[in-house]
Design a protein around this motif. Structure first.
Motif, PDB file in Angstrom:
ATOM      1  N   ASP B 513       0.869  -1.168   0.000  1.00 38.52           N
ATOM      2  CA  ASP B 513       0.000   0.000   0.000  1.00 38.52           C
ATOM      3  C   ASP B 513       0.910   1.223   0.000  1.00 38.52           C
ATOM      4  OD1 ASP B 513      -2.545  -1.389   0.328  1.00 38.52           O
ATOM      5  OD2 ASP B 513      -1.722  -1.967   2.274  1.00 38.52           O
ATOM      6  N   PHE B 514       0.366   2.339  -0.450  1.00 39.11           N
ATOM      7  CA  PHE B 514       1.194   3.537  -0.631  1.00 39.11           C
ATOM      8  C   PHE B 514       0.705   4.647   0.289  1.00 39.11           C
ATOM      9  CE2 PHE B 514       1.663   0.914  -4.297  1.00 39.11           C
ATOM     10  CZ  PHE B 514       2.986   1.073  -4.685  1.00 39.11           C
ATOM     11  N   SER B 515       1.615   5.134   1.098  1.00 39.11           N
ATOM     12  CA  SER B 515       1.220   6.179   2.052  1.00 39.11           C
ATOM     13  C   SER B 515       1.511   7.574   1.520  1.00 39.11           C
ATOM     14  CB  SER B 515       1.981   5.995   3.369  1.00 39.11           C
ATOM     15  OG  SER B 515       3.372   6.217   3.158  1.00 39.11           O
ATOM     16  N   GLY B 516       2.223   7.675   0.404  1.00 39.72           N
ATOM     17  CA  GLY B 516       2.773   8.977   0.026  1.00 39.72           C
ATOM     18  C   GLY B 516       3.997   9.247   0.875  1.00 39.72           C
ATOM     19  N   TYR B 517       4.727  10.287   0.523  1.00 43.83           N
ATOM     20  CA  TYR B 517       5.951  10.554   1.273  1.00 43.83           C
ATOM     21  C   TYR B 517       5.624  11.076   2.672  1.00 43.83           C
ATOM     22  CZ  TYR B 517      10.694  11.463   2.439  1.00 43.83           C
ATOM     23  OH  TYR B 517      11.894  11.423   3.090  1.00 43.83           O
ATOM     24  N   ILE B 518       6.520  10.788   3.610  1.00 45.35           N
ATOM     25  CA  ILE B 518       6.336  11.241   5.000  1.00 45.35           C
ATOM     26  C   ILE B 518       7.572  12.041   5.395  1.00 45.35           C
ATOM     27  CG2 ILE B 518       5.989  10.512   7.397  1.00 45.35           C
ATOM     28  CD1 ILE B 518       4.924   7.812   6.254  1.00 45.35           C
ATOM     29  N   THR B 519       7.427  13.342   5.518  1.00 43.40           N
ATOM     30  CA  THR B 519       8.600  14.147   5.891  1.00 43.40           C
ATOM     31  C   THR B 519       8.801  14.188   7.394  1.00 43.40           C
ATOM     32  OG1 THR B 519       7.239  16.124   5.967  1.00 43.40           O
ATOM     33  CG2 THR B 519       8.447  15.725   3.929  1.00 43.40           C
ATOM     34  N   GLY B 520       7.699  14.037   8.138  1.00 43.33           N
ATOM     35  CA  GLY B 520       7.820  14.163   9.589  1.00 43.33           C
ATOM     36  C   GLY B 520       7.825  15.603  10.058  1.00 43.33           C
ATOM     37  N   PHE B 521       7.644  16.549   9.158  1.00 45.81           N
ATOM     38  CA  PHE B 521       7.511  17.945   9.605  1.00 45.81           C
ATOM     39  C   PHE B 521       6.709  18.719   8.555  1.00 45.81           C
ATOM     40  CE2 PHE B 521      10.268  20.928   7.143  1.00 45.81           C
ATOM     41  CZ  PHE B 521      10.690  20.023   6.177  1.00 45.81           C
ATOM     42  N   THR B 522       6.191  19.856   8.972  1.00 46.11           N
ATOM     43  CA  THR B 522       5.421  20.686   8.052  1.00 46.11           C
ATOM     44  C   THR B 522       6.309  21.841   7.604  1.00 46.11           C
ATOM     45  OG1 THR B 522       3.569  20.201   9.483  1.00 46.11           O
ATOM     46  CG2 THR B 522       3.203  21.859   7.784  1.00 46.11           C
ATOM     47  N   PRO B 523       6.493  21.993   6.295  1.00 46.05           N
ATOM     48  CA  PRO B 523       7.361  23.076   5.842  1.00 46.05           C
ATOM     49  C   PRO B 523       6.754  24.446   6.179  1.00 46.05           C
ATOM     50  CG  PRO B 523       6.405  21.869   3.975  1.00 46.05           C
ATOM     51  CD  PRO B 523       5.935  21.193   5.202  1.00 46.05           C
ATOM     52  N   PRO B 524       7.599  25.434   6.377  1.00 44.56           N
ATOM     53  CA  PRO B 524       7.087  26.750   6.778  1.00 44.56           C
ATOM     54  C   PRO B 524       6.369  27.448   5.623  1.00 44.56           C
ATOM     55  CG  PRO B 524       9.452  26.849   6.389  1.00 44.56           C
ATOM     56  CD  PRO B 524       9.070  25.409   6.263  1.00 44.56           C
ATOM     57  N   THR B 525       5.408  28.291   5.977  1.00 45.44           N
ATOM     58  CA  THR B 525       4.757  29.154   4.984  1.00 45.44           C
ATOM     59  C   THR B 525       5.742  30.279   4.657  1.00 45.44           C
ATOM     60  OG1 THR B 525       3.855  30.544   6.721  1.00 45.44           O
ATOM     61  CG2 THR B 525       2.492  28.688   6.010  1.00 45.44           C
ATOM     62  N   PRO B 526       5.516  30.991   3.557  1.00 39.87           N
ATOM     63  CA  PRO B 526       6.441  32.089   3.225  1.00 39.87           C
ATOM     64  C   PRO B 526       6.597  33.076   4.387  1.00 39.87           C
ATOM     65  CG  PRO B 526       5.015  31.615   1.367  1.00 39.87           C
ATOM     66  CD  PRO B 526       4.532  30.758   2.492  1.00 39.87           C
ATOM     67  N   ALA B 527       5.488  33.354   5.106  1.00 44.14           N
ATOM     68  CA  ALA B 527       5.590  34.301   6.232  1.00 44.14           C
ATOM     69  C   ALA B 527       6.473  33.740   7.334  1.00 44.14           C
ATOM     70  CB  ALA B 527       4.191  34.607   6.778  1.00 44.14           C
TER      71      ALA B 527
END
Lengths: 289, 706
Positions: B513-527
Motif C-alpha cells: 500500500d502507498f502512504s505517500g511521502y512522510i517528511t515528519g515535519f510541516t514546511p514553513p509558509t512564506p511568512a
C-alpha cells in the motif's frame, strides 16, 4: 462427556475415611493434583488432566467431604496434616514413590504440609493462588473470618454471606457469591456454574466441620522456609480470596519461581487454563531432566 | 564490522605452534565452539557467538592450520591427539574447568576424543553435521576418490579434485567446488563467499597435511563405536538431511550410539550454523538450559483481555530519516488509538532522537549491535557500496534479530512495526514459525539494483537477493500483514528485479500500500520563512547556502570540495553566506578555513536552516533531499558513489518532484561547483508539492491491525 477418562479408579480407607482417586495417563513423573477447600471436588482440575496426562501420569483424588470421598463429620480429619497423610496414602496405593504436587488455594497449604512431612516423596511443589496463614490476608476477607460464627445479619451483602449461619439457610446463594469472587474475571459464567454445581455435592454441615479443623504445626511460614524441593507459585493479581502478596512471599520464602498472572483471579487453572498448563509442563519438564 | 568482539583473546604455544582462542561473555556454563580445521576457522561461528554469549560464556578456537593459528605443513603436526591437546590447552588457558563443546564436521571426532580422554572437562556435546569416522555411511564420492589421493590426475573434474596435487596446486578450485556442493540451499551467495574466504586464508599444502594427519592413526570402526558408546554425557546432534559431506545417517548413528537427541533439518546441507543460524541458536539454547536444569525465571503473564494494546517499533538507524517519519506515524497512531503503548527497539543515533521525544526505549536495545557503525566503517571517500555493505552486515542483522525475537516473545506485543527492519523481515520469512505479532513492513525503496562498475557478478547478486525476497513473500504471505511503501507508485524505479524477474513497479503495486511521502515535519509558509530567517540570524539581503553531509563521517570529502569552491563562489556571488555543518563525527577545526566561511559542528534543528536557505548542498540521501523538496528550496545533491539507493531510487524520486540538481562528485571540480552554486543560489523553484498527510495515511493503514 469428559475429555479424558481415567485409566484406573480406586478407593482407599485411611483414618476412618474412604477416599476415591483416579489415575490418568502413564508418563513420568507423576503429578498429584491435590484437593482444595472441600466446597468443590476434583473436577476443578478438568482443564489440566487431559493435557498433563498426555505427558505425565496424573492422579487426582477427593479429600474428605466431597466428590468420591466420604463426608466425614470429624473436624480433626480436615486438618492439613491429615490431608498430607491422605496424599501420601494415595501415592502409596498407586505405587508411586515420588511425585510433583500441585495445589490450588487451600491445596497449597496441604502441599506445603506434605513437603514438610514427606520430603523424600516430593519432586516439586506448585501452589496456585495459595491460601496460607502468613498474616497477609486481604482486609475484607480477614473481617469475615472474624464474623464466621456470628449470627447471620439480615439481608447480608457481599462478604457478609461468608457466615456459617447464613450457609445453613442460603447455601446456594452463598456459593454463587463466593465463586463470583473466585472468578473475578469478566465473562466467567461457565466456570462459576461449574463450581456452584460441584459445591452442591458438599454442604453447609461439612463446611462448618471443616472450619473447626486444627492449624498445623509448625505454622505455614516456618514450614515454607524449611522446604528444599523446587517450588513454583502461580498467582493472579486480581485474586480476591488469597492476596497476591502472600503468593509472592511464599515464593520468596522457598526461593521458588513466581509466575504472576496479571488480571487473573483466584482459580486461573480454570479461567486461564492454557497458560497454567504450559507453566505446569515447563516446571515439571524442567524437573524431569 | 563483527557483531560481537571478544573480551579476551590469546594464543597457546603448543611446541612452537600457536593456537588462537577468543572468549566472549561471562554467563554459565561455558560453550566451547570448535570449528573444523584447516578447512575453516572460528569465524564459522559468527552467527552463533553474539546470541550465545549473551546467555553463556563462549570460548572459540582456531584449529591449527587456519584463522589466527599457525599453519604447519607437516602431516605429523595434524594428528588427532595434537588437536585434542590443543583443545585442552585452550580450556586451561581460559580457566575453563568444564564446557559444553559445540563442534562441526570432523571437529566432532576431536570433541569425542576430548570427552573420552578427559571426561571431567566436557559437560555435553553438541555435534553439528558430525564427521565421526565410520558411523552411518560415507558419501560415495569420498570412497571413490580416496584411492587416487596421491596420484597426478589428468584434468580432474568434480569430486576428482579431492586430490593432494589439486589441493596444493589449485587450492581455490577445490575449495570452490567443495563448498559449491555443500551449500545446497538456494540464495547462499554470502555464505559461499564466507566459507570459501575462510578456507583460502590457509593453503592447499596445509589442508592436505590436515587431511592426512586426521586419517593417520585412526582407530578401527569398532573402537570408534565403542568410544562413542562409552560417552556418559548428554549429546545433541544437528544434521542437515541433504548434507553431501557427512551423510545424515552418520548424525543419526551418532545420536543413537550416544543415546542423545537428534535434530534433523530437512532441506539443509552441511553448513547449518551458517545457513540456519536462528534455528541452531535456539536449539543450542534450549538444550543447554535443559541439561543445566535452569530454573524457570519469575515472570508476569497478562491475561488477554487485561492487556493494553502494545506495539514494538523498530526504526532503522541507517540515516536519521526513518526516526523522524516513524515518530510522526507513532503520533498519528496514538491519535487513532489513544491507549496504544509503543516500545522502541532502537539503537544510536535513533535513540537520541527518541529520548528527546520522551519515547519509551526497550531496555534490550542496549544489546543491539551497531548498524550505523558498520555502515560508516564501509564508507571510504565519497563512496559507499551500500548493497555489499548490507550483505556484509549479515551477522549484525542476525544478532539483532535474536535480540528482537526474545523481546517479542516476552513482550505480548500486538503489533511489530518495522521501518526497514531488514532483520525482522528476512528472518521471520526464513523462520515463519517464530512470528509472534501482527507485522507491518515499511520501506521507501524496493529492489536491490546493481551498480554498473559491479559488472555481471553484482547484477547476479542483486537479482538473487531480489528473487529470494519475492519467493519469501510468495511462499509466506502471512508474514507481512501490511506492507507500506513510503511514497507513490511513480516513485518506483522503472526497472525489473533482474533477468526473468518481474518489473519492480508492477510487483510493488501488487504487494504494497502507498502512504505517500512522510517528511515528519510541516514546511514553513512564506511568512514563517521570513520569521525563521531572522530568528536564525540570517539577513534578508544575504544569500544563505547551507552545506550538510549527514551525521556520519562519510561526508568529509564532499565538505572539503564545497569549501574549496567557496572562494570562487563568493567572488561570483558577493552576498553569499555559506554555513557548512560538519556533524558529530567530523572535527570542524580539521577542515580548511576561508574568510567569511562558517564551519559549525552541530546545528540544533538543522531542518529549520534547510527550510529557509537560498541553496543547500547535500549528499543524495532521501530524507534531506525530500525535506528540501518539501520546503521548495534549490539544492545541489551528490549521491555517494556506488550507493544504488541514492543513485537510482532517490534520484528517480526527486525527478518525479522536479526537485534538486543532480551532481556527480567525481566529475565536479571546485570551479564547476562554484558555478553551480552561483547558478542555483536564490533561484525561485516550483517543485511538485510534497504531500503532508503521509504519516496520517500510514497510521490509518497500521491501525486497522490493532
Amino acid at each position: 462427556m469428559r475429555a479424558v477418562e481415567p485409566v484406573s479408579t480406586g478407593f482407599l480407607e485411611r483414618a476412618g475415611v474412604r477416599l476415591g482417586y483416579e489415575v490418568f495417563g502413564e508418563g513420568d513423573p507423576t503429578i498429584l493434583l491435590l484437593p482444595t477447600w472441600t466446597i468443590i471436588h476434583s473436577r476443578f482440575w478438568k482443564m489440566q488432566v487431559p493435557y498433563l496426562s498426555r505427558h505425565f501420569r496424573v492422579i487426582t483424588y477427593d479429600g474428605p467431604g466431597n466428590g468420591l470421598s466420604e463426608r466425614s463429620t470429624d473436624p480433626d480429619r480436615y486438618g492439613a496434616e491429615e490431608y498430607a497423610r491422605d496424599a501420601a496414602a494415595v501415592l502409596d496405593a498407586c505405587g508411586v514413590d515420588r511425585a510433583v504436587l500441585v495445589g490450588l488455594s487451600l491445596g497449597g497449604k496441604y502441599g506445603i504440609r506434605f513437603a514438610w512431612m514427606f520430603p523424600e516423596k516430593i519432586l516439586g511443589l506448585v501452589m496456585i493462588g495459595p491460601s496460607l496463614d502468613l498474616g497477609m490476608s486481604l482486609p475484607e476477607r480477614q473481617a469475615v473470618f472474624d464474623r464466621l460464627y456470628e449470627p447471620a445479619v439480615a439481608d447480608p451483602q457481599g462478604w457478609e454471606k461468608y457466615n456459617i449461619a447464613y450457609w445453613h439457610t442460603s447455601y446456594t446463594d452463598f456459593t454463587e457469591f463466593f465463586f463470583s469472587q473466585c472468578f473475578s474475571e469478566p465473562h466467567s459464567t461457565k466456570p462459576r456454574e461449574d463450581a456452584v454445581g460441584w459445591a452442591a455435592d458438599s454442604g453447609p454441615e461439612i463446611l462448618e466441620t471443616e472450619s473447626l479443623a486444627p492449624e498445623p504445626e509448625p505454622a505455614d511460614r516456618e514450614a515454607l522456609a524449611g522446604l528444599t524441593c523446587p517450588v513454583l507459585v502461580i498467582h493472579g493479581t486480581h485474586d480476591r480470596i488469597a492476596a497476591h502478596a502472600a503468593g509472592e512471599e511464599a515464593a520468596r520464602l522457598t526461593g521458588g519461581t513466581l509466575a504472576t498472572l496479571a488480571g487473573s483471579g483466584h482459580i486461573p487453572n480454570v479461567r486461564d487454563p492454557v497458560k497454567v498448563n504450559l507453566l505446569l509442563r515447563d516446571f515439571v519438564g524442567g524437573l524431569a531432566s | 564490522m563483527r557483531a560481537a568482539y571478544p573480551q579476551i583473546e590469546g594464543d597457546v604455544d603448543r611446541d612452537g605452534i600457536g593456537v588462537h582462542y577468543e572468549v566472549f561473555g561471562e554467563g554459565e556454563p561455558t560453550l566451547f565452539l570448535v570449528p573444523p580445521a584447516p578447512i575453516s576457522h572460528s569465524r564459522l561461528w559468527k552467527g552463533l557467538i553474539p546470541h550465545l554469549s549473551r546467555h553463556y560464556r563462549v570460548v572459540t578456537v582456531d584449529g591449527r592450520g587456519n584463522g589466527k593459528s599457525d599453519r604447519p605443513t607437516d602431516l605429523g603436526a595434524h594428528a588427532v591427539d595434537l588437536n585434542v591437546e590443543d583443545l585442552v590447552a585452550v580450556l586451561d588457558a581460559t580457566g575453563t574447568q568444564t564446557a559444553v563443546v559445540v563442534a562441526h564436521c570432523h571437529a566432532n571426532w576431536w570433541a569425542v576424543s576430548l570427552a573420552h580422554t578427559y571426561p571431567d572437562r566436557v559437560d555435553a556435546l553438541i555435534a553439528i553435521e558430525p564427521g565421526v569416522p565410520y558411523l552411518g555411511r560415507p558419501q560415495p564420492h569420498w570412497v571413490e576418490t580416496a584411492p587416487h589421493w596421491d596420484e597426478i590426475l589428468e584434468d580432474p573434474q568434480g569430486w576428482e579434485l579431492n586430490n593432494r596435487h589439486v589441493y596444493v596446486t589449485r587450492h581455490s578450485d577445490w575449495i570452490e567446488w567443495f563448498f559449491g556442493q555443500q551449500l545446497v540451499e538456494p540464495h547462499s551467495t554470502k555464505q559461499f563467499e564466507d566459507v570459501v574466504g575462510w578456507a583460502l586464508e590457509s593453503t592447499g599444502e596445509v589442508l592436505a597435511a590436515g587431511e592426512e594427519g586426521f586419517d593417520e592413526g585412526l582407530p578401527g570402526r569398532k573402537a570408534v563405536e565403542e568410544i562413542c558408546g562409552s560417552l556418559r554425557i548428554p549429546t545433541l546432534t544437528i544434521h542437515g538431511d541433504l548434507d553431501v559431506c557427512q551423510h545424515v545417517d552418520r548424525g543419526r548413528e551418532f545420536a543413537r550410539i550416544t543415546g542423545g537427541e537428534l535434530l534433523v533439518f530437512e532441506g539443509s546441507g552441511h553448513l547449518t550454523p551458517a545457513r540456519e543460524p536462528v534455528k541452531v541458536n535456539r536449539a543450542i539454547r534450549r538444550f543447554v538450559d535443559q541439561i543445566e536444569g535452569a530454573p524457570m525465571p519469575s515472570h508476569t503473564w497478562t491475561r488477554g483481555l487485561s492487556r493494553k494494546r502494545k506495539a514494538l517499533y523498530l526504526s532503522s538507524p541507517i540515516g536519521l530519516g526513518h526516526v523522524r517519519r516513524d515518530l510522526a506515524i507513532a503520533q498519528e497512531l496514538r491519535g487513532i488509538e489513544p491507549d496504544l503503548e509503543v516500545d522502541w527497539l532502537a539503537q544510536h543515533p535513533v535513540t537520541a532522537v527518541l529520548e528527546s521525544a520522551d519515547e519509551t526505549i526497550h531496555p534490550a536495545s542496549e544489546w543491539l549491535a551497531s548498524e550505523s557503525g558498520h555502515i560508516a566503517s564501509e564508507a571510504s571517500g565519497h563512496d559507499l557500496h551500500c548493497f555489499q555493505a548490507l550483505r556484509r552486515m549479515d551477522e549484525i542483522l542476525l544478532a539483532n534479530f535474536m535480540v528482537f525475537q526474545e523481546v517479542v516473545e516476552e513482550g505480548s506485543y500486538d503489533l511489530v512495526i518495522g521501518d526497514e527492519a531488514w532483520d525482522v523481515d528476512y528472518y521471520w520469512h526464513e523462520n515463519p514459525e517464530l512470528k509472534r505479532a501482527s507485522n507491518v513492513w515499511l520501506t521507501d525503496f524496493v529492489g536491490y539494483l546493481p551498480m554498473p562498475d559491479g559488472g555481471d557478478h553484482e547484477a547476479y547478486l542483486t537479482a538473487d537477493y531480489n528473487a529470494e525476497m519475492i519467493e519469501h513473500i510468495a511462499r509466506f504471505p502471512r508474514i507481512r500483514d501490511r506492507a507500506i511503501f513510503v511514497g507513490n507508485p511513480d516513485d518506483i524505479y522503472p526497472e525489473v528485479f533482474g533477468p526473468g524477474l518481474p518489473k519492480i513497479r508492477t510487483w510493488t503495486e501488487e504487494h504494497f500500500d502507498f502512504s505517500g511521502y512522510i517528511t515528519g515535519f510541516t514546511p514553513p509558509t512564506p511568512a514563517q520563512r521570513e520569521e525563521w530567517r531572522s530568528e536564525l540570524g540570517y539577513d534578508l539581503s544575504e544569500k544563505v547556502c547551507v552545506v550538510t553531509v549527514g551525521g556520519s563521517g562519510v561526508g568529509r570529502d564532499l565538505l572539503e570540495k564545497v569549501i574549496d569552491a567557496y572562494p570562487k563562489a563568493k567572488e561570483m556571488v558577493p552576498e553569499l553566506r555559506m554555513v557548512a555543518v560538519a556533524g558529530p563525527r567530523i572535527e570542524p577545526e580539521s577542515l580548511p578555513r576561508h574568510q567569511g566561511l562558517e564551519v559549525r559542528g552541530y546545528i540544533d534543528r538543522l531542518y529549520r536552516h534547510l527550510a529557509i536557505c537560498d541553496l543547500a548542498v547535500v549528499q543524495g540521501g532521501l530524507t534531506t533531499t525530500m525535506e528540501l523538496a518539501a520546503a521548495q528550496r534549490p539544492f545541489l545533491y551528490f549521491p555517494l558513489r556506488n550507493h544504488f539507493e541514492q543513485n537510482f531510487h532517490v534520484r528517480h524520486r526527486l525527478h518525479q518532484y522536479g526537485a534538486g540538481r543532480y551532481m556527480d562528485y567525481h566529475d565536479t571540480d571546485p570551479d564547476q561547483l562554484a558555478q553551480a552554486i552561483a547558478d542555483e543560489v536564490g533561484r525561485e523553484v516550483h517543485y511538485r508539492e510534497v504531500e503532508t498527510d503521509g504519516a496520517e495515511r500510514a497510521a490509518r493503514m497500521i491501525a486497522e491491525l490493532l
